[in-house]
Scaffold this active site. Structure first.
Site, PDB file in Angstrom:
ATOM      1  CG  ASP A 261     -12.761  43.396  70.066  1.00  0.00           C
ATOM      2  OD1 ASP A 261     -11.768  42.376  70.084  1.00  0.00           O
ATOM      3  OD2 ASP A 261     -13.289  43.896  71.026  1.00  0.00           O
ATOM      4  CG  ASP A 262     -15.811  46.194  66.670  1.00  0.00           C
ATOM      5  OD1 ASP A 262     -15.914  45.370  67.339  1.00  0.00           O
ATOM      6  OD2 ASP A 262     -15.825  47.581  66.830  1.00  0.00           O
TER       7      ASP A 262
ATOM      8  CG  HIS B 139     -17.074  41.687  69.637  1.00  0.00           C
ATOM      9  ND1 HIS B 139     -16.861  41.881  70.695  1.00  0.00           N
ATOM     10  CD2 HIS B 139     -16.962  42.949  68.927  1.00  0.00           C
ATOM     11  CE1 HIS B 139     -16.745  43.345  71.085  1.00  0.00           C
ATOM     12  NE2 HIS B 139     -16.730  43.776  69.944  1.00  0.00           N
TER      13      HIS B 139
ATOM     14  CG  HIS C 156     -20.516  46.424  68.623  1.00  0.00           C
ATOM     15  ND1 HIS C 156     -20.489  47.392  69.745  1.00  0.00           N
ATOM     16  CD2 HIS C 156     -19.081  45.864  68.658  1.00  0.00           C
ATOM     17  CE1 HIS C 156     -19.211  47.281  69.989  1.00  0.00           C
ATOM     18  NE2 HIS C 156     -18.322  46.598  69.432  1.00  0.00           N
TER      19      HIS C 156
ATOM     20  CG  HIS D   9     -11.557  48.042  67.254  1.00  0.00           C
ATOM     21  ND1 HIS D   9     -10.770  48.489  68.475  1.00  0.00           N
ATOM     22  CD2 HIS D   9     -12.587  47.738  67.751  1.00  0.00           C
ATOM     23  CE1 HIS D   9     -11.475  48.590  69.420  1.00  0.00           C
ATOM     24  NE2 HIS D   9     -12.655  47.833  69.328  1.00  0.00           N
TER      25      HIS D   9
HETATM   26 ZN    ZN Z   1     -16.552  46.033  69.763  1.00  0.00          ZN
END
Ligand code: ZN
Length: 441
Positions: A267-268, A317, A321, A408
């Site tokens: 993620d991210d 995603h 955020h 991540h």
């Molecule tokens: Zn995230």
């Protein structure tokens, strides 16, 4: 009665007329040199007008277009699927027309006064699943609200054989009398799981199977019941091939579900570390899924392309955020749609998977999109510990078959943990696949 295809004709006529008028008016205004009101067509005389027409996805010769139309008290949102086969496109058009006529017929029974204060809605949504290069499964869902009251919800599922210009209802390609014992047991197991009960007897399973609609997806056949509050059961092709029409059965990809699979998700990103992650994944013949932030996509577009080109899956995603449940609907739509758009501009297709920031989404959020929400069931806790040794321990001690690991590609500690993890899990017999290749997700 107004026909659905009339709307399309009308739209093109209107465009031509409008264009002609604009040119004429411009001509006149230049000569007379005074301001002229822009030409306005008499909307009142039209049943519907096109509000928006947008191509939302375009992949492998298949376009999906969303048309939004209004009149005084009716609103329709229709997703039109167009393939390279004209006979199939005609059949799809006829299907949409049938649903549209149903909607209109419901509305004709409503008194005008009630209509005016309570609008009616029709949405027809399409999901496309590619079975093979030339065979596509098409899942149409429609919802009808008449004067703000729910009237109808229905799924219709088709399989399109693009090379043969043929389109069939999925039910026609699946013979329920030929399902294997394994299939039956799997179904029973899953119904027990959904109902959180061990007291499922055969009559309940029979009833479920009889009522179920059939949907073919990439990896499995779905039994979908409307009677039992939209329950669905996903059975891998491995168990169901005996019941599938031969025309289709040699098109589906059959994975042995007894092999162990795991999906690593990052993620991210993308970040400056992502390329290193890609090299490590290649080294161990691993495929992963990257849930990207729109903001990062803007920073590293070439990395996004590389993720896709190296065979990994890309999910959305959000843009930056934000916690979806804490922001307005229009902000959520921006977070989702803008990020999809940024990704599509780079890799040529819009993601199907959505992981909301923090994994948090309520029913309001889920109703806003057709995308598949995917969280995780193995948390590396890398965001919390930022410690390589702890990350490795955490993942290994909680890993299970068909699991989805959250990591991540943001923290150096995560990058350092990746290779030891790949080695360990491979030794345990795991195959690393993207999320949508898992049997259940
Ligand atoms: Zn995230």
């Amino acid at each position: 009665m107004l026909k659905w295809y009339d709307l399309i004709e009308r739209k093109s006529d209107e465009k031509v007329i409008k264009k002609g008028l604009i040119i004429y008016m411009l001509f006149v205004s230049i000569f007379l040199n005074f301001a002229i009101e822009p030409p306005v067509l008499a909307r009142e005389n039209q049943d519907f007008y096109l509000h928006e027409n947008q191509v939302v996805s375009s992949e492998h010769y298949i376009n999906k277009e969303v048309q939004t139309r209004f009149n005084h008290h009716l609103k329709t949102v229709i997703e039109i699927v167009q393939t390279r086969s004209y006979p199939i496109n005609n059949q799809i058009q006829k299907y949409i027309e049938q649903v549209y006529n149903l909607f209109v017929s419901y509305n004709e029974k409503i008194p005008i006064l009630i209509k005016d204060s309570n609008p009616s809605y029709l949405t027809i949504r399409a999901k496309i699943h590619r079975i093979s290069e030339d065979v596509v499964s098409l899942e149409y869902t429609h919802q009808i609200y008449v004067s703000n009251h729910f009237r109808d919800y229905h799924k219709d599922n088709f399989v399109l054989f693009l090379n043969n210009d043929a389109m069939f209802r999925s039910e026609y390609l699946f013979d329920k009398s030929k399902i294997s014992d394994e299939f039956y047991e799997k179904t029973k197991e899953k119904i027990s799981f959904i109902n959180n009960s061990t007291k499922i007897d055969d009559s309940m399973v029979d009833e479920f199977i009889n009522d179920a609609h059939i949907i073919f997806r990439e990896e499995a056949v779905i039994f979908y019941s409307i009677k039992n509050i939209h329950q669905e059961v996903k059975i891998p092709y491995y168990y169901s091939v005996s019941a599938i029409n031969p025309a289709l059965s040699h098109q589906v990809v059959i994975h042995n579900p007894h092999s162990k699979k795991i999906a690593i998700t990052f993620d991210d990103g993308p970040t400056r570390h992502t390329r290193l992650v890609l090299d490590l994944l290649d080294k161990y013949n691993a495929k992963a899924t990257f849930f990207l932030l729109g903001l990062q996509v803007e920073k590293y577009p070439d990395v996004v392309l590389e993720i896709a080109n190296r065979g990994h899956e890309i999910g959305n995603h959000s843009y930056n955020h934000k916690r979806f449940t804490a922001i307005s609907t229009s902000d959520v739509l921006f977070q989702i749609n803008h990020t999809n758009q940024l990704i599509a501009e780079i890799i040529g297709r819009s993601p199907n998977l959505l992981r909301p920031p923090y994994g948090i989404a309520d029913n309001r959020i889920k109703s806003l999109t057709n995308m598949q929400f995917v969280n995780w069931n193995i948390d590396s806790l890398d965001w919390k510990t930022r410690n390589t040794r702890k990350i490795i321990h955490q993942v290994i001690s909680t890993t299970k078959n068909n699991g989805i690991i959250l990591m991540h590609d943001l923290y150096p500690a995560t990058i350092d943990a990746l290779e030891p993890l790949l080695i360990n899990l491979q030794d345990q017999g795991y195959e690393f696949v993207s999320v949508s290749k898992l049997t259940d997700y």
